[in-house]
Design an enzyme around this catalytic site. Structure first.
Site, PDB file in Angstrom:
ATOM      1  N   SER A 105       0.742  -1.605  -0.179  1.00  0.00           N
ATOM      2  CA  SER A 105       0.130   0.096  -0.385  1.00  0.00           C
ATOM      3  C   SER A 105       0.723   1.325  -0.091  1.00  0.00           C
ATOM      4  O   SER A 105       1.908   1.151   0.620  1.00  0.00           O
ATOM      5  CB  SER A 105      -1.421  -0.314   1.252  1.00  0.00           C
ATOM      6  OG  SER A 105      -1.805   1.229   1.467  1.00  0.00           O
ATOM      7  N   TYR A 117      -2.591   0.075  10.309  1.00  0.00           N
ATOM      8  CA  TYR A 117      -2.608  -0.684   9.036  1.00  0.00           C
ATOM      9  C   TYR A 117      -1.243   0.109   8.342  1.00  0.00           C
ATOM     10  O   TYR A 117      -1.003  -0.707   6.970  1.00  0.00           O
ATOM     11  CB  TYR A 117      -4.013  -0.123   8.230  1.00  0.00           C
ATOM     12  CG  TYR A 117      -4.285  -0.503   6.909  1.00  0.00           C
ATOM     13  CD1 TYR A 117      -4.423  -1.548   6.624  1.00  0.00           C
ATOM     14  CD2 TYR A 117      -4.305   0.152   5.358  1.00  0.00           C
ATOM     15  CE1 TYR A 117      -4.723  -2.004   5.248  1.00  0.00           C
ATOM     16  CE2 TYR A 117      -4.302   0.221   4.817  1.00  0.00           C
ATOM     17  CZ  TYR A 117      -4.557  -1.243   3.980  1.00  0.00           C
ATOM     18  OH  TYR A 117      -4.891  -2.072   2.557  1.00  0.00           O
TER      19      TYR A 117
END
Length: 280
Positions: free
Chosen positions: A163, A176
């Site tokens: 990501s 996250y």
């Protein structure tokens, strides 16, 4: 979906975890339409069964399996079912992952914390632990289950999903961000560990996409961008969000043993320029 590359995955068995979601559902479709036999795995059995039915109706080969990527025994059972139904795994896409509200702050900065809101000091260990397990162990455990087939064949490819958070952490989602940084590191570790077996391991790092999960964070009820959405777009040189189909070209390229035979241990940003922009 019009495939961006003319690739042929005929005879390849491709296992995609998280295939019930937006990103990995698109990947499963692309592999199937490129000739692969696809095993679509997700905790949401209805979603992957529906995906399999859709692709079968188009004349492709796809089977849907309910799979908990945090349960080694369940994964091994699914692994055996895939081998029985489709054959040993050639390509593994580790797409299962995500965030959780229990690991998210309400404020971007501590000095903006409001009474009654969830600050950094209110984050619960179980929520943070869940996010780490879902993303990191949810990549490690399927790799343990399916990479054994590749070792036996002395060939194969693993594709992880990192990501933009792995490059520069976003506000509000510390667990996250850290978990995706771990995925990038783990990708390099796997690439090194399996280098002598004929297995390549890479990752893609998607930029910001609009999905059902984050729509309310990005848009108001009237469809106008929220302040957070405006900040994201102002920091993205192309000034727009990434479409899930735009991840397909990089995915098909990195998993192709002919096109990417010497590429292992890389994390490819597909982000409309987000990682390249300093903000000024």
């Amino acid at each position: 979906m019009k495939l961006p590359l003319n690739v042929d995955y005929s005879g390849k068995v491709v296992v995609v975890t998280g295939a019930g979601g937006l990103i990995c559902g698109a990947m499963a479709r692309a592999f199937a339409r490129s000739g692969a036999k696809v095993a679509a795995l997700d905790l949401n059995e209805e979603a992957v069964k529906g995906l399999a039915d859709e692709l079968k109706a188009e004349g492709h080969v796809c089977e849907g399996y309910k799979a908990n990527v945090l349960d080694p025994e369940a994964l091994e059972a699914v692994h055996q079912a895939v081998v029985r139904d489709l054959g040993p795994c050639d390509i593994l896409v580790n797409g299962a992952g995500g965030n959780n509200p229990r690991a998210t702050t309400d404020n971007e900065y501590q000095h903006e914390a409001r009474e009654g809101g969830k600050s950094f000091f209110d984050l619960q260990p179980d929520g943070v632990d869940f996010v780490f397990k879902l993303n990191f162990q949810g990549t490690l455990l399927p790799t343990q289950a399916f990479a054994k087939d590749m070792v036996a064949k002395k060939s194969g490819c693993i594709l992880n999903i990192s990501s933009m958070n792995a490059y520069t952490p976003l506000t509000k989602i510390p667990a996250y961000s850290a978990a995706k940084a771990a995925i990038s590191n783990f990708t390099q570790w796997l690439a090194t560990h399996f280098a002598g077996t004929g297995i390549r391991c890479n990752a893609i790092a998607p930029g910001f996409l609009v999905s059902a999960q984050n729509y309310k964070l990005l848009f108001n009820d009237d469809g106008t961008p929220t302040p957070r959405s405006a900040k994201i777009l102002s920091g993205t040189p192309m000034g727009r969000y990434v479409n899930a189909d735009e991840l397909i070209g990089g995915t098909l390229f990195l998993c192709d043993d002919r096109a990417a035979s010497a590429i292992t241990g890389v994390v490819l940003p597909i982000d409309c320029g987000f990682a390249a922009y300093s903000g000024v």
